[in-house]
Enzyme design. Structure first.
Site, short mmCIF file in Angstrom:
data_model
loop_
_atom_site.label_atom_id
_atom_site.label_comp_id
_atom_site.label_asym_id
_atom_site.label_seq_id
_atom_site.Cartn_x
_atom_site.Cartn_y
_atom_site.Cartn_z
N LYS A 197 1.76 34.41 -10.91
CA LYS A 197 2.66 35.32 -10.19
C LYS A 197 1.87 36.03 -9.09
O LYS A 197 0.73 36.47 -9.32
CB LYS A 197 3.26 36.34 -11.17
CG LYS A 197 4.39 37.18 -10.57
CD LYS A 197 4.97 38.13 -11.62
CE LYS A 197 6.15 38.94 -11.08
NZ LYS A 197 6.69 39.87 -12.10
N SER B 260 11.76 40.06 -12.33
CA SER B 260 11.14 39.76 -11.04
C SER B 260 10.36 38.44 -11.04
O SER B 260 10.08 37.89 -9.98
CB SER B 260 10.19 40.89 -10.67
OG SER B 260 9.13 40.97 -11.62
N SER C 235 10.77 41.56 -16.79
CA SER C 235 10.51 40.58 -15.72
C SER C 235 9.87 39.28 -16.17
O SER C 235 9.77 38.33 -15.39
CB SER C 235 9.66 41.22 -14.63
OG SER C 235 10.42 42.17 -13.93
#
Ligand SMILES: [Mg+2]
Ligand SMILES: [Zn+2]
Lengths: 98, 499, 516
Positions: C80, C155, C179
């Site tokens: 990420k 997210s 997330s």
């Protein structure tokens, strides 16, 4: 139901250093009001005798020994700088006021 | 534009000053408060930085153990109580010298609070200053303002930032409101900072160099009308970089504020900038009102909960503190309060103590420092401590006199030599050939010469006129440049005439 | 069987036994990425060269007969873009950090490198992890491999989609309010939020410091456990890092894989059902609970009344912390700078830079947090929220008296259409209703695929929550459930992900899986 005026939003924007547009002032004023009125519920449950929690894990006394460890070179430190001069970060003139 | 000032005596007729002193001390730890970067002064810009003190995204703070122990020792020395549990908070405001745009500080949970410091005034009286709190925080970077008047922020075209100082451990020590100081307010302010500096030096937690900014004082001053008990609006004067400036800044702010108030004006709560050159203050950075700082507990650091054993073990490390030392010395030397105060005011106490530690008697050490050396300091216009002679050297001179190897007259010449940078006592004696002559052969020859030169006097002595011997002794002393052992010379005179 | 369809554990054994090479495995994934990225857009940055170099280094060490640096050495991973990488840009999905190349590595990044894990690139995310759909990325949305017109959750939509689309068998996400878990549910993948303090936050760009936690994103529970043991553990650079061994999560998975949950008490949280919960989600969840019962678990109903206040508390705490954490993005030292024309002051340039560099959701939360921390409102908002946090912790404590783990749907709905909630913050926030309590309390929680909704045919997630530092409990239950579900439904859920390539590169299909 909390009401947020445009002026309040403008003050928040200045504190947060956001050069918001006129349209944003209205947009945020409306949205903040909606969000705040929905989260205001938190005051329903939490009584005065309840201690607040700032840290989920109950750790205390976490220290570093006072021993130097290598950091960044000047070049690495300035590598992301928009502008640099004399080994320093170059920034626009600073108002004598914050 | 220079502000109107009220005559100082009139200020005090009409107002009572209220002081609040905030002292920021940079700790002399090996590393910064929250990262392992070296804590050093004057390195090339941005060479002692890392992701944490540069506030790079993703970086995290980890607290320096020695910094925590230092503030606890400071708190204990100031008779503060140490919080059994406290946290750091974020003080949020934007400023380019602060890489995260918040300062990690302590807000409503300082680690040390509610103490006091007794300060001594020139007239020997003491004044107790209440300590509100001592807390930990991080220093900011340094900005260099380019263009416009050199170094000044006004009219600069741009600024250059160096973050070597960012994250250096700072201890903020805040007094309680100092009320009742009256006319002595400026003196008390100075005496407080002086006493605090001496204390921090004794604790060896900081090099307390005001000129280098490792000790910084912000002076909060307000006036309340005589008879009133409601504090007036205060101003906070920054950039007070010397002990003398502390006194001058308070003095000036009192006179300025009084003039404003007398003219029916009101004081603006603001930060003011002290101008060393003309001893005045001018409006500086507008102070964010405290609600704008949006303090909240620092989530990246965990609470500090000092166990009692830890606090006690730190208490045990406290050195003899300046006032304890004075009390001990006064008792040891049997000084009256007056004598002690004179020594303190003359800045002689520590020098004498050190001279005594080096083996001299208290009486000898005192007489050297308060008389001859004080005269030398005065004539040179320097502080006693600034004379190029060490207590050890003074002690050596005292010892030589005691052994009869120096006369008092010679001893002064030796000291003069040391002050003239001719080296230590023994170097000077050797170089100037100042050793007392006790060698009989040499002296006998000198006495015979003197007697031969003045046969009439020799007669008188033979005739029993003992006093006449003085002339011969004098002649011999003269001939030997004062280095002869006068006692021995006298003995030889009688021995030789009666021979 | 295509290499890209194998779980990390199997790839690792093939690499370590030299039946295939790390380079081959990496190439296969780079090819898959080339084929499906146009449709999915899971990545913000690819480092094919670096990945192949790492893979080659792993192969060399194995060639020399050295034992692999870790059980996952040579296996590709998608990171990420909120984790700092010295050799790749780090943008957090924001304009304000466009092209920024950090001068250091996050601890998680370092641990992955030391483990010989092959980092393929950085994945897309809602700007600074603020969002539940990955639509708040400044670089365009990521699409859900199950239905390209739908969101992958957020997210961490990029990491979840990359794993679901077989672009990588492993990914790293961060979970502040869900997330990792909510995208896991919406993409039919496994997502784990370890106990707060279990994985170092050093080099994880902070959104909400007291809630953020990095964790594994995978297709199988075992892979998640293997990755958890690589990135977990104490880090002296993170004051909130727990100084204790990583819970034995891999052992727990092996134990769970026997399919026996006899004596395990599973608590169903009564607050997480009813209004707002899609029927298809509720059915899948009920079915999952009955499966757990069949495995021998003792299912009990537990009530956590203050969980109803977790969402509002979260939307005060997270914005408050983010308003402070994001203050550093001011254009002075790194990243975007706008309006520096020589006449403007630093303050003006900061404001113009932040106005231009941040998207609407980030600005909204910064304003909200700035408001909630203001002296006049602190007690009513931030202060109260911190008290709710205490109550949530107490509710968890009470619930864990009655049950070893708690279960709930991971999210009230399946993947929603792109654009549906983007202008309605409150509707968007509701996606994290079930995941937020674990962030507030700091305990362990994960999402494991629970089949498809019988209403819309989209994935549903089963959330398993365990006490702090008892992550292994959640893994054991999830592993047992996974075995039972895969057996009953004929294989891992992700093997039903539709083909994503125009030119019909053979995607995984049921018969191929059955043939194994
Ligand atoms: Mg301060
Ligand atoms: Zn540093």
């Amino acid at each position: 139901m909390p009401t947020i005026s445009r002026d309040e939003v403008a003050h928040l924007a200045r504190l947060a250093r956001l050069a918001v547009t006129e349209q944003e002032l209205d947009l945020f004023a409306g949205q903040l009001e909606v969000i705040l009125s929905s989260v205001a519920r938190v005051s329903e449950v939490a009584a005065a005798d309840i201690p607040p929690t700032s840290h989920a894990v109950g750790l205390t006394n976490v220290f570093r020994e006072d021993v130097p460890r290598p950091g960044l070179t000047q070049q690495q430190a300035l590598s992301g700088a928009f502008a640099a001069e004399q080994g320093r970060f170059r920034v626009p003139r600073i108002l004598d006021e914050s | 534009m220079t502000a109107a000032l009220m005559d100082y005596d009139e200020v005090l007729d009409r107002f009572e000053p209220v002081l609040g002193l905030e002292v920021h001390v940079e700790l002399s730890t090996a590393t910064k408060m929250f990262c392992g970067c070296a804590n050093v002064f004057g390195a090339p810009p941005n060479t002692h930085v890392c992701p944490t003190c540069l506030g790079l995204p993703g970086s995290l703070p980890v607290l320096n153990r020695v910094a925590v122990e230092s503030v606890m020792r400071i708190g204990l020395a100031l008779n503060c109580s140490i919080a059994p549990w406290c946290r750091f908070a974020r003080k949020n405001y934007f400023y380019p010298d602060m890489p995260k745009n918040f300062q990690i500080s302590q807000y409503d949970e300082p680690i040390a609070m509610d103490g006091s410091l007794e300060v001594q005034l020139a007239d020997g009286s003491t004044f107790t200053v209440g300590i509100e709190r001592a807390h930990m925080e991080e220093d900011t970077g340094k900005s260099l303002h380019v263009g416009g008047a050199t170094g000044r922020i006004h009219g600069a075209s741009h600024s250059l930032l160096d973050y070597n100082r960012a994250g250096v451990p700072l201890i903020e020590i805040v007094t309680k409101p100092i009320v009742g100081a009256g006319t002595r307010a400026p003196e008390i302010a100075r005496a407080y900072v002086t006493a605090l500096r001496d204390l921090l030096r004794a604790l060896e937690v900081s090099d307390v160099r005001m000129d280098q900014g490792s000790l910084r004082c912000d002076a909060n001053v307000s006036l309340m009308p005589r008879g009133s008990s409601i504090f007036g609006t205060r101003t906070e004067t920054k950039n007070v970089n010397s002990l003398r400036s502390v006194e001058r800044a308070v003095h000036h702010e009192m006179r300025r504020q009084a003039a404003v108030l007398a003219a029916g004006g009101s004081i603006v709560q603001e930060t003011r900038h002290f101008d060393e050159a003309n001893g005045t203050t001018s409006p500086g950075r507008r102070k964010e009102t405290s609600e704008d700082y949006r303090y909240f507990p620092e989530p990246d650091l965990v609470p500090i909960a000092p166990a009692d054993e830890w606090v006690q073990s730190l208490r045990a490390t406290l050195p003899e503190l300046p006032w304890q030392r004075q009390a001990r010395i006064q008792a040891q030397w049997g000084l009256s309060d007056l004598e002690l105060r004179d020594l303190v005011n003359a800045g002689a106490l520590d020098l004498i103590a050190a001279t005594v530690d080096a083996g001299a008697s208290a009486a000898e050490a005192r007489s050297w420092w308060v008389s001859y050396l004080s005269q030398q300091a005065n004539s040179r216009g320097v502080e006693l401590a600034e004379l190029p002679i060490t207590p050890k050297q003074v002690a050596r001179v005292v010892a030589l006199v005691g052994e009869g190897l120096l006369t008092n007259n010679l001893a002064r010449q030796v000291v003069d030599g040391i002050l003239a940078d001719e080296g230590g006592p023994d170097d000077v004696i050797a170089a100037r050939g100042l050793a007392v002559v006790s060698d009989d052969a040499a002296l006998t020859a000198a006495v015979e010469q003197a007697l031969a030169a003045q046969p009439d006097i020799a007669e008188k002595i033979r005739g029993g006129k003992v006093a006449a011997a003085g002339a011969i002794v004098g002649a011999v002393m003269k001939a030997t440049g004062g280095q002869a052992n006068a006692q021995r010379v006298r003995e030889l005179v009688f021995a030789l005439v009666s021979a | 069987m295509l290499l890209t369809q194998l779980p990390a554990a199997e790839l690792a054994s093939l690499i370590h036994t030299r039946e295939t090479s790390a380079v081959e495995v990496t190439r296969a994934h780079l090819d898959r990425i080339a084929a499906v990225e146009p449709a999915v857009h899971a990545f913000l940055h690819l480092d094919a060269e670096g990945a192949l170099a790492t893979a080659a280094a792993v192969d060399d060490c194995l060639q020399r007969g050295d034992s692999p640096a870790s059980p996952l050495a040579g296996v590709p991973l998608a990171l990420k873009d909120v984790f700092i990488t010295a050799d790749m840009p780090t943008t957090c999905g924001s304009r304000i950090l466009e092209g920024w190349r950090p001068p250091y590595d996050a601890t998680v990044t370092r641990l992955l490198r030391e483990a010989g894990v092959v980092i393929l690139g950085k994945t897309n995310m809602d700007e600074f992890a603020m969002g539940s759909s990955t639509e708040n990325s400044a670089y365009g949305p990521t699409r859900n491999p199950w239905a390209l017109d739908r969101v992958p959750g957020g997210s961490g939509g990029g990491s979840a989609a990359a794993v679901a689309a077989f672009e990588a068998p492993l990914a790293i996400g961060t979970d502040t309010g869900g997330s990792i878990r909510q995208p896991g549910a919406l993409t039919g993948t496994v997502g784990v939020k370890p106990t707060y303090g279990g994985v170092s936050r050093y080099g994880l760009v902070a959104f909400s410091s007291s809630l953020d936690q990095g964790g594994p994103v995978t297709r199988t529970v075992l892979d998640a456990a293997l990755l958890h043991e690589v990135i977990g553990g104490h880090d002296p650079l993170d004051s909130t890092s727990i100084d204790a061994p990583v819970p034995p999560v891999v052992a727990a998975v092996r134990a769970g894989a026997t399919g026996d949950l006899t004596g395990v008490r599973v608590g169903v949280v009564s607050q997480f059902r009813g209004e707002g919960y899609q029927a298809g989600v509720q059915h899948a969840f009920d079915l999952a609970v009955s499966r757990l019962r069949e495995l021998g678990a003792q299912v009990v109903e537990v009530s956590c009344p203050t969980f109803d206040y977790a969402l509002p508390a979260y939307y005060l705490i997270a914005p408050s912390e983010c308003s402070s954490n994001l203050a550093r993005f001011d254009g002075m030292r790194y990243g975007l700078r706008i309006g520096d024309d020589g006449s403007r002051s630093a303050e003006e340039v900061m404001s113009l830079t932040r106005e231009a560099g941040f998207g609407p959701e980030v600005k909204r939360r910064i304003m909200l947090g700035t408001y909630a921390l203001s002296a006049g409102y602190y007690d009513a908002y931030y202060g109260q929220a911190q008290k709710v946090r205490t109550l949530v912790i107490r509710d968890f404590a009470a619930a864990f008296e009655q049950a070893d783990v708690l279960v709930s749907p991971t999210s009230p709905t399946t993947a929603f259409p792109i654009g549906e909630r983007v202008d309605d913050p409150l509707a968007m926030y509701v996606s994290d209703l079930c995941t937020i309590p674990a962030n507030l309390a700091g305990n362990a929680a994960l999402s494991v695929p629970a089949g498809l909704s019988d209403v819309d045919g989209l994935p549903v997630g089963l959330q398993v929550m365990a006490p702090a530092q008892a992550d292994d409990r959640a893994y054991r239950v999830a592993a047992a459930y996974e075995v039972a579900r895969d057996a009953a439904e004929g294989g891992p859920l992700t093997h039903r992900v539709p083909d994503l390539t125009e030119d019909r590169v053979p995607g995984p299909s049921m018969d191929r899986v059955a043939a194994r």
